[in-house]
Enzyme design. Structure first.
Site, PDB file in Angstrom:
ATOM      1  N   ASN A 212       0.839  -0.906   0.154  1.00 48.57           N
ATOM      2  CA  ASN A 212      -0.206   0.101   0.058  1.00 48.57           C
ATOM      3  C   ASN A 212       0.881   1.160  -0.016  1.00 48.57           C
ATOM      4  O   ASN A 212       2.133   1.169  -0.170  1.00 48.57           O
ATOM      5  CB  ASN A 212      -1.121   0.049   1.319  1.00 48.57           C
ATOM      6  CG  ASN A 212      -0.421  -0.101   2.487  1.00 48.57           C
ATOM      7  OD1 ASN A 212       0.404   0.980   2.713  1.00 48.57           O
ATOM      8  ND2 ASN A 212      -0.189  -1.191   3.304  1.00 48.57           N
ATOM      9  N   ASP A 288      -5.273  -6.169   4.850  1.00 48.66           N
ATOM     10  CA  ASP A 288      -6.583  -6.976   5.313  1.00 48.66           C
ATOM     11  C   ASP A 288      -6.379  -8.627   4.645  1.00 48.66           C
ATOM     12  O   ASP A 288      -7.053  -9.494   5.392  1.00 48.66           O
ATOM     13  CB  ASP A 288      -7.721  -6.482   5.127  1.00 48.66           C
ATOM     14  CG  ASP A 288      -7.936  -5.169   6.005  1.00 48.66           C
ATOM     15  OD1 ASP A 288      -7.301  -4.932   7.007  1.00 48.66           O
ATOM     16  OD2 ASP A 288      -8.248  -4.223   5.239  1.00 48.66           O
ATOM     17  N   LYS A 297       8.643 -18.240  -9.146  1.00 43.58           N
ATOM     18  CA  LYS A 297       8.215 -17.040  -9.691  1.00 43.58           C
ATOM     19  C   LYS A 297       6.996 -17.533 -10.530  1.00 43.58           C
ATOM     20  O   LYS A 297       7.200 -18.567 -11.391  1.00 43.58           O
ATOM     21  CB  LYS A 297       9.336 -16.308 -10.515  1.00 43.58           C
ATOM     22  CG  LYS A 297       8.734 -15.052 -11.079  1.00 43.58           C
ATOM     23  CD  LYS A 297       9.868 -14.490 -11.880  1.00 43.58           C
ATOM     24  CE  LYS A 297       9.255 -13.573 -12.870  1.00 43.58           C
ATOM     25  NZ  LYS A 297      10.323 -13.119 -14.141  1.00 43.58           N
ATOM     26  N   LYS A 344     -15.243   1.967  14.031  1.00 45.54           N
ATOM     27  CA  LYS A 344     -13.857   1.187  14.195  1.00 45.54           C
ATOM     28  C   LYS A 344     -13.853   1.353  15.855  1.00 45.54           C
ATOM     29  O   LYS A 344     -13.159   0.583  16.542  1.00 45.54           O
ATOM     30  CB  LYS A 344     -12.715   1.877  13.504  1.00 45.54           C
ATOM     31  CG  LYS A 344     -12.805   1.070  12.166  1.00 45.54           C
ATOM     32  CD  LYS A 344     -11.737   1.606  11.054  1.00 45.54           C
ATOM     33  CE  LYS A 344     -12.030   1.247   9.795  1.00 45.54           C
ATOM     34  NZ  LYS A 344     -11.253   1.590   8.601  1.00 45.54           N
ATOM     35  N   LYS A 348     -13.472  -2.245  17.567  1.00 43.11           N
ATOM     36  CA  LYS A 348     -12.127  -2.382  17.924  1.00 43.11           C
ATOM     37  C   LYS A 348     -11.826  -2.103  19.426  1.00 43.11           C
ATOM     38  O   LYS A 348     -10.745  -2.462  19.879  1.00 43.11           O
ATOM     39  CB  LYS A 348     -11.161  -2.016  17.085  1.00 43.11           C
ATOM     40  CG  LYS A 348     -11.431  -2.318  15.478  1.00 43.11           C
ATOM     41  CD  LYS A 348     -10.110  -2.171  14.819  1.00 43.11           C
ATOM     42  CE  LYS A 348     -10.472  -2.355  13.403  1.00 43.11           C
ATOM     43  NZ  LYS A 348      -9.328  -2.619  12.464  1.00 43.11           N
TER      44      LYS A 348
END
Ligand code: CTP
Length: 424
Positions: A212, A288, A297, A344, A348
């Site tokens: 990311n 995630d 490969k 959240k 959480k």
């Protein structure tokens, strides 16, 4: 809350470093925080930035000479008036003078005659800073009770790269707060803070991965803010550039850095270090999903490739928080920021959630600026931190968290006291 600096007399001694112009932003920043700012300018500093600049920014006359006919406050010397004396930037020369009790100009004389707390902000060429003579002088000043702020690392005005840069204003502000509030410690002083930074990478095969765009910049900005508020920081860094890690590690030598790659590594590292921390700050972008790793490969074929992804564990959801540790999560969202952040916070079981937008003009990803929302457990409306430098917002958010933790601690204390009263 009234600024801690309200009405405090802060004297900034500006000496002849190229960073002298940065003292102008510092003076203006402290003035905005409601301090009474006085500036003493050495002769060489005035070649970089003029007295007129400081006079306009602070609204106070600027002292440039040892024997000034227009003494600005009759009968009270600047040394006695100051609640705090800052030397910013401090050259090797003024550091040497102060360390050896030389008082041949207004800055060195003020340093010798003032009994106020003193903060030195060295800024100079790396070789001068690292020279054992300068280091010994700084140590001597530290032993005499001066507070020294380590310079930043990076590219220097002379073209070289190393340690010696003028630190960010929030770093100096943090130290000022620490020094002025040393008798009333903040909720974060001495606390152990575990921060996750960067973004995890999930390997597909030996050459490819899913990652990311998180750079770790936000986490480092928060880490600096925590340190400035007196906390001790450990960082679990996922794929943050070596340069950013080195710069941080060489500036904040007391901080520990643990490097990880994927979500599972990060989970292990968090679980291992969580028990020793007072506050967990989950800033990292954790994957995630992960692909099933191929040890060879993957070769291309004519067809499209379908990658099957399996869920990683949610680190925050898996934490067993039996103790009264503080847990802070992040919510990076493209839309419905407030709704998702609130979810959240609850799902959480977090104490705080810091939410930011990761698309559009004010996207927090990759850049130097962001706008943030801070959600606190038991409070429906978020605190809003408008679009500004990440370092500035990080500091303001941590200051607010520290304030809320103090309120919570006082509330708990009051509840306990009330309960004791009912018992009687
Ligand atoms: N987080 C975590 N473990 C994961 C994923 C996220 O602990 N496997 C943490 C992040 O570090 C962050 C918070 O959970 O503090 C929210 O992360 P975010 O990616 O915004 O949300 P998710 O919970 O992953 O949900 P979604 O991606 O659907 O928004």
């Amino acid at each position: 809350m009234e600024s801690l600096l309200h009405g405090k007399h802060i004297t900034i001694c500006v000496t002849g470093s190229i960073a002298a112009y940065k003292a102008a932003s510092l003076a203006s920043f402290l003035k905005k925080k409601k301090a009474e700012v006085h500036v003493i300018l050495t002769k060489s500093a005035s070649r970089f930035v003029s007295a007129v600049t400081f006079k306009s920014l602070t609204g106070n006359p600027v002292i440039t000479k040892m024997f000034d006919a227009s003494s600005f406050i009759p009968h009270i010397s600047i040394a006695q008036l100051s609640d705090l004396v800052l030397v910013a930037p401090a050259t090797a020369n003024v550091i040497a003078k102060a360390a050896n009790g030389i008082a041949d100009d207004m800055v060195s004389a003020t340093l010798l005659s003032s009994t106020a707390p003193k903060i030195i902000v060295p800024a100079m060429n790396t070789a001068m800073y690292e020279n054992p003579i300068t280091q010994q002088n700084l140590k001597k000043l530290a032993d005499f009770g001066f507070e020294i702020i380590e310079p930043d690392c990076g590219e220097m005005a002379c073209g070289s790269s190393g340690k010696g840069r003028f630190p960010e204003i929030n770093q100096i502000y943090g130290k000022i707060i620490q020094v002025l509030s040393s008798k009333r410690t903040t909720a974060l002083s001495g606390k152990k803070v575990l921060i996750t930074a960067g973004g995890t990478i999930e390997d597909i095969d030996p050459v490819r991965f899913i990652g990311n765009r998180s750079s770790g910049r936000t986490a480092f900005a928060f880490a600096k803010a925590f340190i400035a508020m007196g906390a001790q920081v450990s960082i679990i860094a996922a794929n943050v550039s070596e340069r950013a890690l080195d710069d941080f590690a060489s500036t904040f030598t007391d901080s520990q850095i643990i490097k990880v790659r994927c979500a599972a590594d990060m989970e292990n590292a968090v679980n291992e270090h969580f028990k020793n921390c007072d506050l967990l700050f989950m800033c990292a972008a954790v994957a995630d999903y992960k692909p099933n790793y191929s040890t060879h490969k993957i070769k291309k074929a004519d067809d499209n490739l379908v990658l099957e992804l399996s869920r990683t564990n949610d680190i925050l959801c898996g934490i067993n928080n039996f103790t009264n540790k503080i847990i802070v999560g992040f919510a990076a969202e493209t839309d419905n920021v407030e709704e998702y952040a609130r979810r959240k916070l609850e799902k959480k079981n977090l104490d705080f959630v810091i939410a930011n937008k990761v698309c559009g003009e004010e996207s927090a990803i990759g850049g130097e600026k962001s706008s943030l929302l801070l959600f606190s457990k038991g409070r429906s409306e978020p605190f809003v931190f408008p679009y500004a430098a990440k370092t500035e917002n990080a500091f303001n958010v941590i200051e607010k968290i520290s304030e809320l933790l103090t309120e919570r601690a006082n509330g708990q204390f009051r509840r306990k006291a009330d309960a004791a009263h009912i018992h009687e």
